[in-house]
Design an enzyme around this catalytic site. Structure first.
Site, short mmCIF file in Angstrom:
data_model
loop_
_atom_site.label_atom_id
_atom_site.label_comp_id
_atom_site.label_asym_id
_atom_site.label_seq_id
_atom_site.Cartn_x
_atom_site.Cartn_y
_atom_site.Cartn_z
N GLY A 191 2.11 3.03 -5.97
CA GLY A 191 1.29 2.67 -7.13
C GLY A 191 -0.16 2.37 -6.82
O GLY A 191 -0.86 3.13 -6.14
N GLY A 241 -1.57 0.08 -4.98
CA GLY A 241 -1.89 -0.19 -3.57
C GLY A 241 -2.13 1.10 -2.82
O GLY A 241 -3.06 1.22 -2.02
N ALA A 259 0.82 -1.23 0.00
CA ALA A 259 0.00 0.00 0.00
C ALA A 259 0.85 1.27 0.00
O ALA A 259 0.30 2.36 0.08
CB ALA A 259 -0.94 -0.01 1.21
N TYR A 303 7.00 -14.31 -14.32
CA TYR A 303 5.97 -13.32 -13.94
C TYR A 303 4.58 -13.82 -14.35
O TYR A 303 3.63 -13.80 -13.56
CB TYR A 303 6.27 -11.97 -14.58
CG TYR A 303 5.27 -10.89 -14.19
CD1 TYR A 303 5.12 -10.49 -12.87
CD2 TYR A 303 4.47 -10.27 -15.15
CE1 TYR A 303 4.21 -9.49 -12.51
CE2 TYR A 303 3.55 -9.28 -14.81
CZ TYR A 303 3.43 -8.90 -13.49
OH TYR A 303 2.50 -7.93 -13.13
N1 LIG Z 1 1.31 -1.28 -13.12
C1 LIG Z 1 0.85 -2.12 -14.03
O1 LIG Z 1 0.75 -1.81 -15.23
C2 LIG Z 1 0.42 -3.49 -13.64
C3 LIG Z 1 -0.04 -4.35 -14.65
C4 LIG Z 1 -0.48 -5.62 -14.30
C5 LIG Z 1 -0.47 -6.01 -12.98
N2 LIG Z 1 0.01 -5.18 -12.01
C6 LIG Z 1 0.01 -5.67 -10.64
O2 LIG Z 1 -0.40 -4.64 -9.78
C7 LIG Z 1 0.11 -4.88 -8.47
C8 LIG Z 1 0.64 -3.59 -7.87
O3 LIG Z 1 1.76 -3.16 -8.60
P1 LIG Z 1 2.04 -1.63 -8.96
O4 LIG Z 1 1.88 -1.50 -10.42
O5 LIG Z 1 1.29 -0.73 -8.07
O6 LIG Z 1 3.61 -1.55 -8.68
P2 LIG Z 1 4.45 -0.80 -7.54
O7 LIG Z 1 4.19 0.66 -7.57
O8 LIG Z 1 5.86 -1.26 -7.74
O9 LIG Z 1 3.87 -1.40 -6.20
C9 LIG Z 1 4.18 -2.70 -5.79
C10 LIG Z 1 4.05 -2.78 -4.30
O10 LIG Z 1 4.35 -4.11 -3.88
C11 LIG Z 1 5.26 -4.02 -2.82
N3 LIG Z 1 6.06 -5.23 -2.66
C12 LIG Z 1 6.92 -5.79 -3.52
N4 LIG Z 1 7.51 -6.86 -2.97
C13 LIG Z 1 7.00 -6.98 -1.73
C14 LIG Z 1 7.23 -7.87 -0.64
N5 LIG Z 1 8.14 -8.84 -0.72
N6 LIG Z 1 6.52 -7.71 0.49
C15 LIG Z 1 5.62 -6.70 0.60
N7 LIG Z 1 5.38 -5.81 -0.37
C16 LIG Z 1 6.08 -5.95 -1.51
C17 LIG Z 1 6.12 -2.84 -3.17
O11 LIG Z 1 6.86 -2.40 -2.04
P3 LIG Z 1 8.22 -1.50 -2.22
O12 LIG Z 1 7.75 -0.13 -2.57
O13 LIG Z 1 8.86 -1.60 -0.91
O14 LIG Z 1 8.99 -2.13 -3.35
C18 LIG Z 1 5.04 -1.86 -3.58
O15 LIG Z 1 4.43 -1.29 -2.46
C19 LIG Z 1 1.16 -5.99 -8.64
O16 LIG Z 1 0.62 -7.21 -8.19
C20 LIG Z 1 1.38 -6.05 -10.14
O17 LIG Z 1 1.78 -7.33 -10.58
C21 LIG Z 1 0.45 -3.93 -12.32
#
Ligand SMILES: NC(=O)c1ccc[n+]([C@@H]2O[C@H](COP(=O)([O-])OP(=O)(O)OC[C@H]3O[C@@H](n4cnc5c(N)ncnc54)[C@H](OP(=O)(O)O)[C@@H]3O)[C@@H](O)[C@H]2O)c1
Length: 333
Positions: A42, A44, A39, A193
Site C-alpha cells: 500500500g 508504505g 513498506a 482504531y
Molecule cells: N488506506 C487508507 O485508506 C488509509 C486511510 C487512513 C489511514 N491509513 C493509514 O495508512 C497507513 C498504511 O496503511 P495502508 O493503507 O497502506 O495499508 P496496508 O496496505 O495494509 O499496509 C499496512 C502495512 O503495515 C504493515 N504492518 C501491519 N502490522 C504491522 C506490524 N505489527 N509490524 C510491522 N508492520 C506492520 C503491513 O504489513 P503486512 O503486509 O505484513 O500486513 C503493511 O506493510 C496505516 O497507518 C493506516 O492506518 C490508510
C-alpha cells in the site's frame, strides 16, 4: 500556493486553490537515509518507491520476510541511488522493535527520515501484541513510539531529521480511553482504531514540542491519506470477518477510494517539503481525495495535556524513555 501563506491560514485554503503537488515535486533525496515502516504494501510501498526514485537510501521496515522480498524487488527497480534494503520489524513486539533499532544504530550512520506508516485497522477480533497491548494501540501507536525513541540517537546524527507519522480521517472520531486504553473491558474495534490514530497526532505534537524544547533540529509532522485502495481494508477471515462481508466491504470502499499512488502523496509531501513547520498535518485537499496540502485535525489533537499524558503512558507501557541530549539552550518541557 499554500506554501507562501502564514502557517494556520494554509490549512483553510479552499481545496480548489491548493497547489497540485505530485511525486515530480519531490526534491532530490540523494544522501538521505529514509526508514519506512510497513513498506511492503500500500502507501508504505508507494512511499518507498518514490523516495528511492529520487535517490534516497530506503530502509524498508517490514514484518513479513516473503512480502518484503517481493516489495524489495519493486523498490529496487525504481531506485536511482543506493540499493534499498529490508529491515525485519514487527511493531507488535517490543523485542523486535529494539532489535530493528539496534541494527540501524550500531552502524553509526544517521537516519534522516523516519516514516511511521505501518498500521492495522479495526480488527474484528480483539488481538493482542506480544507484550499484551491491544493490537491497534500497540502496533499503530506504541510500536512507533518505541521505534522512534530507540532510533533517536540515529535521527539526531542527521543535520535535519524528520519524523512523519501516518494518521487517518478516523482520528476525528478518536479520544483516548484513559480508563482502558488497551480495551480490556469492552473492545470497540472502530473506536480502538480512532484512538490509535488520534494517538498518532498527539505523539507528533509532543515529539515536536520536546524536540524543540531540547534544542534539537528534529521536526515531527503527520499526514493522512484520505481514502485509498490498499490492503488495509482486507479484514479477511483470519481477522474474524466473514469472507463474503469482507469482500463486499472492500469492493464498496475501493469504488470510492483513490489509488495507493495518490494516497501516498500526503506523507511524501510531509516527508520532503523543505522547511515544513513542526507539527504540520498534511492530507488530501478534499479530505478523502485530492492533492496534498496542510489540513485540519481533531481539536483534541492540540491538547498539550492529552499529549503529555499519552507520552507518559507510552513511556510506562513500553519502558522506552527518549534520551534527549542535554543542550545549553534546552527549556523545560
Ligand atoms: N488506506 C487508507 O485508506 C488509509 C486511510 C487512513 C489511514 N491509513 C493509514 O495508512 C497507513 C498504511 O496503511 P495502508 O493503507 O497502506 O495499508 P496496508 O496496505 O495494509 O499496509 C499496512 C502495512 O503495515 C504493515 N504492518 C501491519 N502490522 C504491522 C506490524 N505489527 N509490524 C510491522 N508492520 C506492520 C503491513 O504489513 P503486512 O503486509 O505484513 O500486513 C503493511 O506493510 C496505516 O497507518 C493506516 O492506518 C490508510
Amino acid at each position: 500556493m499554500t506554501k507562501a501563506l502564514p502557517d494556520r491560514i494554509g490549512e483553510i485554503v479552499p481545496p480548489l486553490l491548493a497547489r497540485r503537488w505530485t511525486v515530480a515535486d519531490i526534491p532530490d533525496q540523494t544522501g538521505i537515509t529514509a526508514v519506512v515502516t510497513g513498506a511492503n504494501s500500500g502507501l508504505g510501498l508507494r512511499t518507498a518507491e518514490a523516495l528511492a526514485a529520487k535517490g534516497a537510501h530506503v530502509v524498508m521496515a517490514c514484518r513479513n520476510e516473503l512480502k518484503a522480498a517481493t516489495a524489495l524487488e519493486q523498490v529496487s527497480a525504481a531506485a536511482t541511488g543506493p540499493k534499498p534494503e529490508v529491515l525485519p520489524l514487527d511493531l507488535a513486539d517490543l523485542t523486535s522493535v529494539r532489535r530493528a533499532a539496534d541494527h540501524l544504530d550500531v552502524r553509526g550512520a544517521p537516519v534522516d527520515l523516519l516514516i511511521n506508516n505501518a498500521g492495522v485497522m479495526a480488527l474484528p477480533r480483539h488481538l493482542r501484541t506480544a507484550d499484551g497491548f491491544d493490537a491497534q494501540f500497540g502496533t499503530n501507536h506504541l510500536g512507533h513510539y518505541a521505534l522512534t525513541g530507540r532510533l533517536l540517537p540515529a535521527l539526531l546524527r542527521s543535520p535535519n531529521p524528520r519524523v512523519v507519522t501516518v494518521s487517518s480521517i478516523a482520528a476525528w472520531g478518536g479520544m483516548i480511553n484513559w480508563l482502558d486504553p488497551n480495551w480490556r473491558i469492552v473492545y470497540l474495534r472502530w473506536l480502538a482504531y480512532s484512538q490509535s490514530k488520534l494517538a498518532n497526532l498527539l505523539f507528533t505534537a509532543e515529539l515536536d514540542r520536546r524536540a524543540r524544547a531540547t534544542g534539537t533540529n528534529l521536526t515531527a509532522v503527520a499526514a493522512h491519506p484520505g481514502l485509498s485502495a490498499t490492503n488495509l481494508y482486507d479484514a479477511g477471515a483470519e481477522k474474524g470477518t466473514a469472507a463474503t462481508f469482507a469482500a463486499l466491504q472492500q469492493r464498496l470502499l475501493f469504488a470510492l477510494a483513490q489509488s495507493d499512488h495518490r494516497g501516498a502523496l500526503p506523507q511524501l509531501y510531509a516527508a520532503t517539503t523543505p522547511g515544513l513547520r513542526g507539527n504540520s498535518y498534511c492530507g488530501p485537499a478534499f479530505e478523502t481525495f485530492g492533492y496534498p496540502r496542510r489540513t485540519l485535525r481533531n481539536p483534541l489533537a492540540y491538547s498539550r495535556l492529552e499529549a503529555r499524558r499519552l507520552w507518559e503512558l507510552s513511556e510506562d507501557l513500553t519502558g522506552v524513555s527518549y534520551d534527549w541530549p542535554a543542550r545549553a539552550n534546552a527549556r523545560e518541557v
